[in-house]
Write a protein that holds these residues in place. Structure first.
Motif, PDB file in Angstrom:
ATOM      1  N   VAL A 151      55.533  80.061 121.428  1.00 25.23           N
ATOM      2  CA  VAL A 151      54.064  80.167 121.479  1.00 25.23           C
ATOM      3  C   VAL A 151      53.498  80.312 120.071  1.00 25.23           C
ATOM      4  O   VAL A 151      52.463  79.724 119.735  1.00 25.23           O
ATOM      5  CB  VAL A 151      53.635  81.342 122.375  1.00 25.23           C
ATOM      6  N   LYS A 152      54.186  81.077 119.244  1.00 27.54           N
ATOM      7  CA  LYS A 152      53.721  81.310 117.871  1.00 27.54           C
ATOM      8  C   LYS A 152      53.584  79.984 117.116  1.00 27.54           C
ATOM      9  O   LYS A 152      52.584  79.748 116.422  1.00 27.54           O
ATOM     10  CB  LYS A 152      54.707  82.234 117.159  1.00 27.54           C
ATOM     11  N   GLY A 153      54.578  79.121 117.249  1.00 27.74           N
ATOM     12  CA  GLY A 153      54.508  77.830 116.574  1.00 27.74           C
ATOM     13  C   GLY A 153      53.430  76.938 117.151  1.00 27.74           C
ATOM     14  O   GLY A 153      52.649  76.309 116.419  1.00 27.74           O
ATOM     15  N   VAL A 154      53.360  76.892 118.481  1.00 26.86           N
ATOM     16  CA  VAL A 154      52.372  76.034 119.144  1.00 26.86           C
ATOM     17  C   VAL A 154      50.949  76.503 118.832  1.00 26.86           C
ATOM     18  O   VAL A 154      50.018  75.693 118.731  1.00 26.86           O
ATOM     19  CB  VAL A 154      52.635  75.999 120.661  1.00 26.86           C
ATOM     20  N   GLY A 163      51.440  75.793 125.838  1.00 29.63           N
ATOM     21  CA  GLY A 163      50.223  75.214 125.264  1.00 29.63           C
ATOM     22  C   GLY A 163      48.993  76.052 125.520  1.00 29.63           C
ATOM     23  O   GLY A 163      48.273  76.442 124.592  1.00 29.63           O
ATOM     24  N   ILE A 164      48.726  76.376 126.779  1.00 30.01           N
ATOM     25  CA  ILE A 164      47.520  77.143 127.083  1.00 30.01           C
ATOM     26  C   ILE A 164      47.606  78.552 126.522  1.00 30.01           C
ATOM     27  O   ILE A 164      46.624  79.092 126.009  1.00 30.01           O
ATOM     28  CB  ILE A 164      47.212  77.152 128.603  1.00 30.01           C
ATOM     29  N   CYS A 165      48.792  79.164 126.568  1.00 31.71           N
ATOM     30  CA  CYS A 165      48.943  80.515 126.013  1.00 31.71           C
ATOM     31  C   CYS A 165      48.716  80.509 124.508  1.00 31.71           C
ATOM     32  O   CYS A 165      48.138  81.447 123.946  1.00 31.71           O
ATOM     33  CB  CYS A 165      50.311  81.082 126.358  1.00 31.71           C
ATOM     34  N   ALA A 166      49.159  79.451 123.846  1.00 34.00           N
ATOM     35  CA  ALA A 166      48.976  79.341 122.401  1.00 34.00           C
ATOM     36  C   ALA A 166      47.507  79.169 122.036  1.00 34.00           C
ATOM     37  O   ALA A 166      47.033  79.750 121.049  1.00 34.00           O
ATOM     38  CB  ALA A 166      49.787  78.170 121.866  1.00 34.00           C
ATOM     39  N   VAL A 167      46.768  78.382 122.821  1.00 30.12           N
ATOM     40  CA  VAL A 167      45.340  78.196 122.542  1.00 30.12           C
ATOM     41  C   VAL A 167      44.583  79.506 122.781  1.00 30.12           C
ATOM     42  O   VAL A 167      43.698  79.883 122.008  1.00 30.12           O
ATOM     43  CB  VAL A 167      44.767  77.049 123.394  1.00 30.12           C
ATOM     44  N   GLU A 220      55.909  85.379 132.253  1.00 24.68           N
ATOM     45  CA  GLU A 220      55.272  85.806 130.998  1.00 24.68           C
ATOM     46  C   GLU A 220      54.080  84.921 130.649  1.00 24.68           C
ATOM     47  O   GLU A 220      53.048  85.406 130.180  1.00 24.68           O
ATOM     48  CB  GLU A 220      56.288  85.774 129.853  1.00 24.68           C
ATOM     49  N   ALA A 221      54.231  83.630 130.886  1.00 26.42           N
ATOM     50  CA  ALA A 221      53.123  82.708 130.620  1.00 26.42           C
ATOM     51  C   ALA A 221      51.973  82.965 131.591  1.00 26.42           C
ATOM     52  O   ALA A 221      50.803  83.011 131.185  1.00 26.42           O
ATOM     53  CB  ALA A 221      53.605  81.268 130.742  1.00 26.42           C
ATOM     54  N   PHE A 222      52.304  83.136 132.849  1.00 26.47           N
ATOM     55  CA  PHE A 222      51.290  83.390 133.868  1.00 26.47           C
ATOM     56  C   PHE A 222      50.451  84.615 133.507  1.00 26.47           C
ATOM     57  O   PHE A 222      49.222  84.604 133.631  1.00 26.47           O
ATOM     58  CB  PHE A 222      51.953  83.565 135.234  1.00 26.47           C
ATOM     59  N   ALA A 223      51.111  85.664 133.040  1.00 24.94           N
ATOM     60  CA  ALA A 223      50.376  86.887 132.671  1.00 24.94           C
ATOM     61  C   ALA A 223      49.361  86.602 131.580  1.00 24.94           C
ATOM     62  O   ALA A 223      48.230  87.109 131.615  1.00 24.94           O
ATOM     63  CB  ALA A 223      51.362  87.964 132.214  1.00 24.94           C
ATOM     64  N   MET A 224      49.735  85.740 130.616  1.00 24.71           N
ATOM     65  CA  MET A 224      48.821  85.427 129.514  1.00 24.71           C
ATOM     66  C   MET A 224      47.657  84.553 129.952  1.00 24.71           C
ATOM     67  O   MET A 224      46.502  84.820 129.627  1.00 24.71           O
ATOM     68  CB  MET A 224      49.579  84.737 128.374  1.00 24.71           C
ATOM     69  N   TYR A 225      47.947  83.490 130.714  1.00 19.84           N
ATOM     70  CA  TYR A 225      46.812  82.608 131.052  1.00 19.84           C
ATOM     71  C   TYR A 225      45.965  83.171 132.173  1.00 19.84           C
ATOM     72  O   TYR A 225      44.772  82.869 132.261  1.00 19.84           O
ATOM     73  CB  TYR A 225      47.217  81.146 131.249  1.00 19.84           C
ATOM     74  N   ARG A 226      46.531  84.017 133.000  1.00 16.70           N
ATOM     75  CA  ARG A 226      45.689  84.665 134.022  1.00 16.70           C
ATOM     76  C   ARG A 226      44.670  85.586 133.351  1.00 16.70           C
ATOM     77  O   ARG A 226      43.518  85.678 133.765  1.00 16.70           O
ATOM     78  CB  ARG A 226      46.544  85.460 135.007  1.00 16.70           C
ATOM     79  N   ALA A 227      45.094  86.250 132.289  1.00 17.17           N
ATOM     80  CA  ALA A 227      44.190  87.159 131.585  1.00 17.17           C
ATOM     81  C   ALA A 227      43.213  86.419 130.670  1.00 17.17           C
ATOM     82  O   ALA A 227      42.076  86.879 130.478  1.00 17.17           O
ATOM     83  CB  ALA A 227      45.012  88.148 130.756  1.00 17.17           C
ATOM     84  N   GLY A 228      43.635  85.279 130.117  1.00 16.78           N
ATOM     85  CA  GLY A 228      42.839  84.668 129.065  1.00 16.78           C
ATOM     86  C   GLY A 228      42.118  83.376 129.389  1.00 16.78           C
ATOM     87  O   GLY A 228      41.258  82.936 128.627  1.00 16.78           O
ATOM     88  N   ALA A 229      42.439  82.747 130.522  1.00 16.94           N
ATOM     89  CA  ALA A 229      41.771  81.485 130.887  1.00 16.94           C
ATOM     90  C   ALA A 229      40.572  81.755 131.775  1.00 16.94           C
ATOM     91  O   ALA A 229      40.540  82.751 132.512  1.00 16.94           O
ATOM     92  CB  ALA A 229      42.757  80.556 131.595  1.00 16.94           C
ATOM     93  N   ALA A 230      39.612  80.847 131.730  1.00 12.77           N
ATOM     94  CA  ALA A 230      38.422  80.982 132.579  1.00 12.77           C
ATOM     95  C   ALA A 230      38.705  80.485 133.986  1.00 12.77           C
ATOM     96  O   ALA A 230      38.258  81.084 134.977  1.00 12.77           O
ATOM     97  CB  ALA A 230      37.261  80.189 131.978  1.00 12.77           C
ATOM     98  N   ARG A 231      39.456  79.381 134.097  1.00 12.73           N
ATOM     99  CA  ARG A 231      39.780  78.785 135.390  1.00 12.73           C
ATOM    100  C   ARG A 231      40.862  77.737 135.175  1.00 12.73           C
ATOM    101  O   ARG A 231      41.181  77.381 134.041  1.00 12.73           O
ATOM    102  CB  ARG A 231      38.552  78.149 136.044  1.00 12.73           C
TER     103      ARG A 231
END
Length: 318
Positions: free
Chosen positions: A154-157, A183-187, A241-252
């Motif tokens: 994620v850090k690199g992406v 990708g989405i977690c990195a953004v 781990e990815a799910f936790a990040m995009y669930r918290a940080g994505a709008a939809r």
């Protein structure tokens, strides 16, 4: 949940830029005319492997050499872009790279992985079964198992998100395809590190809805299949781990079908003369689907890769 800092991403960028330059982001006028909003395309199809994953491969291999200096090889599962990334980075570090792909995987992606120095093994009906075989091979052959999602990946992406947001800090929304989630977690990580308020929207295939179902219910769901020609989206179960990040940080999360993805591939060609693979065109397909909602706004779409087999692309364009 680990949060990347501004310094984390800048350090990753220094590593990435030893191998490749920053990619471009352009506001294409014909896309704006077609969709009624300003459309900034982040061109991750212009990396040394033709996809965004190479950035994570570079930073992960640097970390691996530092933290596990006695490792003599890696194994991972992929549909192609992750494998190309790790084959390139491992070969540059003098390490063996064993790549497990599902049976019937993209011939041209398989050839590219071999070209970058990887050994390709076909196993299983889909990515998830290939992952299980990679874990078995790690044990039997004494190789380091590289997961599809890891903080160092994620850090690199995140460096591409950093480039996009530093160039265009006032984006209202960015659409990002979701496979395993780096990708989405990195953004999200890049946006948060820069303190921006941009809305991040994930994009999945209607034939691989696990991430969307999980996002909307708050718990991880697995689907029976992931039969989309957009192989970068073809995942049956989210990574926790990815799910936790995009669930918290994505709008939809938006779902688009294969027909919409194919149309977006054609539009990329006619409006920008860029080659997009299925997953690479998914973000544009989602913007087209939500064009009324985005009218008059400044929108980013991630063209995550251009690695599509010639026969598939000929069929889409034809």
């Amino acid at each position: 949940m680990y949060r990347l800092t501004h310094d984390d991403i800048e350090q990753a960028a220094r590593q990435v830029y030893q191998v490749m330059p920053a990619t471009a982001q352009y506001a294409w006028p014909l896309l704006a005319e077609r969709l009624g909003c300003t459309v900034w395309v982040k061109h991750e199809n212009h990396t040394p492997t033709g996809a965004f994953k190479v950035r994570g491969g570079i930073t992960f291999m640097q970390w691996l050499k530092r933290e596990h200096p006695h490792v003599n090889g890696i194994v991972t599962a992929t549909r192609g872009n992750h494998g190309q990334s790790l084959a390139l980075a491992a070969s540059a570090s003098g390490l063996r790279a064993l790549i497990v792909v599902p049976e019937g995987n993209s011939i041209e992606k398989n050839n590219a992985m071999r070209g970058f120095g990887g050994e390709v093994v076909e196993y299983g009906r889909d990515f998830d079964e290939a992952r299980e075989e990679a874990a078995r091979l790690a044990k039997t052959q004494g190789l380091y198992l590289v997961p599809p999602f890891h903080t160092e990946l994620v850090k690199g992406v995140a460096t591409y998100g950093f480039e996009l947001f530093k160039a265009v800090p006032d984006l209202d929304t960015v659409y990002v395809p979701i496979g395993c989630g780096s990708g989405i977690c990195a953004v999200i990580a890049a946006r948060d590190a820069l303190g921006l308020q941009t809305e991040i929207v994930g994009v999945v295939s209607t034939e691989a809805m696990a991430a969307k179902l999980s996002f909307e219910t708050g718990e991880i769901h697995e689907t029976d299949s992931a039969n989309t020609f957009a192989d970068g989206l073809a995942v049956r179960r989210p990574i926790a781990e990815a799910f936790a990040m995009y669930r918290a940080g994505a709008a939809r999360i938006v779902a688009v079908d294969d027909q919409a993805i194919a149309e977006a591939m054609r539009i990329y060609y006619t409006d920008t003369h860029n080659l997009a693979e299925g997953a690479g065109a998914a973000a544009l397909a989602a913007l087209i689907q939500e064009r009324e909602r985005m009218e008059g706004k400044k929108v980013g779409v991630i063209l995550s890769g251009g690695n599509v087999d010639r026969s598939v692309y000929a069929s889409v364009i034809g």
